[in-house]
Write a protein that holds these residues in place. Structure first.
Motif, PDB file in Angstrom:
ATOM      1  N   GLN A  16       0.825  -1.194   0.000  1.00 12.43           N
ATOM      2  CA  GLN A  16       0.000   0.000   0.000  1.00 12.43           C
ATOM      3  C   GLN A  16       0.871   1.259   0.000  1.00 12.43           C
ATOM      4  O   GLN A  16       0.541   2.250  -0.656  1.00 12.43           O
ATOM      5  CB  GLN A  16      -0.929  -0.007   1.209  1.00 12.43           C
ATOM      6  CG  GLN A  16      -1.977  -1.094   1.131  1.00 12.43           C
ATOM      7  CD  GLN A  16      -2.829  -1.165   2.369  1.00 12.43           C
ATOM      8  OE1 GLN A  16      -2.989  -0.190   3.088  1.00 12.43           O
ATOM      9  NE2 GLN A  16      -3.399  -2.329   2.621  1.00 12.43           N
ATOM     10  N   LEU A  17       1.973   1.207   0.717  1.00 11.08           N
ATOM     11  CA  LEU A  17       2.914   2.331   0.712  1.00 11.08           C
ATOM     12  C   LEU A  17       3.382   2.608  -0.710  1.00 11.08           C
ATOM     13  O   LEU A  17       3.409   3.758  -1.160  1.00 11.08           O
ATOM     14  CB  LEU A  17       4.106   2.036   1.626  1.00 11.08           C
ATOM     15  CG  LEU A  17       5.205   3.095   1.628  1.00 11.08           C
ATOM     16  CD1 LEU A  17       4.741   4.331   2.394  1.00 11.08           C
ATOM     17  CD2 LEU A  17       6.474   2.533   2.240  1.00 11.08           C
ATOM     18  N   ILE A  18       3.726   1.560  -1.428  1.00 11.57           N
ATOM     19  CA  ILE A  18       4.180   1.717  -2.819  1.00 11.57           C
ATOM     20  C   ILE A  18       3.062   2.328  -3.667  1.00 11.57           C
ATOM     21  O   ILE A  18       3.307   3.239  -4.471  1.00 11.57           O
ATOM     22  CB  ILE A  18       4.653   0.371  -3.398  1.00 11.57           C
ATOM     23  CG1 ILE A  18       5.929  -0.076  -2.674  1.00 11.57           C
ATOM     24  CG2 ILE A  18       4.867   0.471  -4.900  1.00 11.57           C
ATOM     25  CD1 ILE A  18       6.353  -1.500  -2.975  1.00 11.57           C
ATOM     26  N   HIS A  60       3.071  12.069   5.216  1.00 14.28           N
ATOM     27  CA  HIS A  60       4.279  12.067   6.048  1.00 14.28           C
ATOM     28  C   HIS A  60       3.950  12.197   7.529  1.00 14.28           C
ATOM     29  O   HIS A  60       4.558  11.528   8.368  1.00 14.28           O
ATOM     30  CB  HIS A  60       5.251  13.154   5.590  1.00 14.28           C
ATOM     31  CG  HIS A  60       5.982  12.772   4.355  1.00 14.28           C
ATOM     32  ND1 HIS A  60       6.686  13.682   3.607  1.00 14.28           N
ATOM     33  CD2 HIS A  60       6.125  11.588   3.721  1.00 14.28           C
ATOM     34  CE1 HIS A  60       7.229  13.059   2.569  1.00 14.28           C
ATOM     35  NE2 HIS A  60       6.902  11.789   2.620  1.00 14.28           N
ATOM     36  N   THR A  61       2.981  13.023   7.869  1.00 21.25           N
ATOM     37  CA  THR A  61       2.564  13.151   9.266  1.00 21.25           C
ATOM     38  C   THR A  61       1.989  11.829   9.763  1.00 21.25           C
ATOM     39  O   THR A  61       2.270  11.396  10.886  1.00 21.25           O
ATOM     40  CB  THR A  61       1.524  14.279   9.412  1.00 21.25           C
ATOM     41  OG1 THR A  61       2.107  15.500   8.928  1.00 21.25           O
ATOM     42  CG2 THR A  61       1.095  14.467  10.854  1.00 21.25           C
ATOM     43  N   GLY A  62       1.204  11.182   8.909  1.00 24.79           N
ATOM     44  CA  GLY A  62       0.625   9.887   9.262  1.00 24.79           C
ATOM     45  C   GLY A  62       1.689   8.816   9.461  1.00 24.79           C
ATOM     46  O   GLY A  62       1.592   8.008  10.395  1.00 24.79           O
ATOM     47  N   GLU A  63       2.675   8.806   8.601  1.00 24.02           N
ATOM     48  CA  GLU A  63       3.772   7.841   8.770  1.00 24.02           C
ATOM     49  C   GLU A  63       4.489   8.074  10.099  1.00 24.02           C
ATOM     50  O   GLU A  63       4.750   7.118  10.839  1.00 24.02           O
ATOM     51  CB  GLU A  63       4.796   7.979   7.635  1.00 24.02           C
ATOM     52  CG  GLU A  63       4.370   7.403   6.331  1.00 24.02           C
ATOM     53  CD  GLU A  63       5.434   7.564   5.258  1.00 24.02           C
ATOM     54  OE1 GLU A  63       5.499   6.698   4.383  1.00 24.02           O
ATOM     55  OE2 GLU A  63       6.199   8.566   5.295  1.00 24.02           O
ATOM     56  N   LEU A 150      -0.353   5.024   7.334  1.00 25.18           N
ATOM     57  CA  LEU A 150       0.313   5.720   6.235  1.00 25.18           C
ATOM     58  C   LEU A 150      -0.241   7.117   5.969  1.00 25.18           C
ATOM     59  O   LEU A 150       0.214   7.805   5.064  1.00 25.18           O
ATOM     60  CB  LEU A 150       0.241   4.868   4.957  1.00 25.18           C
ATOM     61  CG  LEU A 150       0.820   3.455   5.103  1.00 25.18           C
ATOM     62  CD1 LEU A 150       0.589   2.654   3.835  1.00 25.18           C
ATOM     63  CD2 LEU A 150       2.298   3.505   5.460  1.00 25.18           C
ATOM     64  N   GLY A 151      -1.241   7.520   6.738  1.00 25.30           N
ATOM     65  CA  GLY A 151      -1.705   8.892   6.689  1.00 25.30           C
ATOM     66  C   GLY A 151      -2.776   9.215   5.684  1.00 25.30           C
ATOM     67  O   GLY A 151      -3.480  10.199   5.828  1.00 25.30           O
ATOM     68  N   VAL A 152      -2.904   8.411   4.649  1.00 22.40           N
ATOM     69  CA  VAL A 152      -3.915   8.663   3.618  1.00 22.40           C
ATOM     70  C   VAL A 152      -4.521   7.336   3.188  1.00 22.40           C
ATOM     71  O   VAL A 152      -3.878   6.296   3.285  1.00 22.40           O
ATOM     72  CB  VAL A 152      -3.322   9.389   2.382  1.00 22.40           C
ATOM     73  CG1 VAL A 152      -2.886  10.799   2.719  1.00 22.40           C
ATOM     74  CG2 VAL A 152      -2.174   8.629   1.774  1.00 22.40           C
TER      75      VAL A 152
END
Length: 165
Positions: A16-18, A60-63, A150-152
């Motif tokens: 999912q990050l990818i 980035h904040t979510g990570e 992952l923030g989103v």
């Protein structure tokens, strides 16, 4: 036989990050393509720029608050990598701030494009490093949500990547 998982996308957080990184790359490419395009009004470009900056900031904040915290607890040997990635997030935030300032000031297209090129180079290096170091560990996680880690949310599978250059 392993239990049936209706949507494997919900379980493979590294994958999912990818997907999120691919979507962010596509959005940045669209934003860059719109700079200096006579058919794109400055207001539309500014709106797209602010939406992209907000999405990247949320990611980035979510990570930092989600995935990095969980990984630090579960895979302590990743802590030095996570610190590097968090430092990258601050550098990217500074670049985003510069892009937002240029968009607010309706700077000449060459200035906006140059700053977006800098941002694209920073993000590419950051995304590749993050994926190389974290995908396996993220895929091993069994609890959480994409947004929480992952923030989103995941971008839709049927998204149109736009024109290929």
């Amino acid at each position: 036989m392993p239990p049936f998982i209706p949507d494997e996308r919900l379980r493979a957080f590294g994958n999912q990050l990818i997907e999120i990184h691919l979507w962010l790359r596509e959005e940045l490419a669209r934003l860059r393509d719109g700079v200096g395009d006579p058919g794109v009004r400055p207001r539309d470009l500014r709106t797209h720029c602010l939406a992209f900056c907000a999405a990247l900031t949320r990611h980035h904040t979510g990570e930092d608050a989600g995935a990095f915290r969980v990984l630090a607890e579960q895979v302590p040997e990743l802590v030095p990598v996570l610190r590097e990635l968090e430092a990258d997030h601050h550098i990217v935030a500074e670049a985003l701030h510069r892009v937002e300032e240029l968009a607010d000031a309706t700077a000449p297209p060459h200035e906006v494009r140059a700053e977006l090129d800098t941002l694209a180079a920073l993000l590419e290096t950051h995304f590749v490093y993050e994926e190389k170091k974290l995908v396996g560990a993220l895929n091993a996680l069994t609890a959480g949500s994409t947004e929480g880690l992952l923030g989103v949310p995941l971008p839709p599978l049927d998204r149109d990547p736009g024109p290929v250059h």
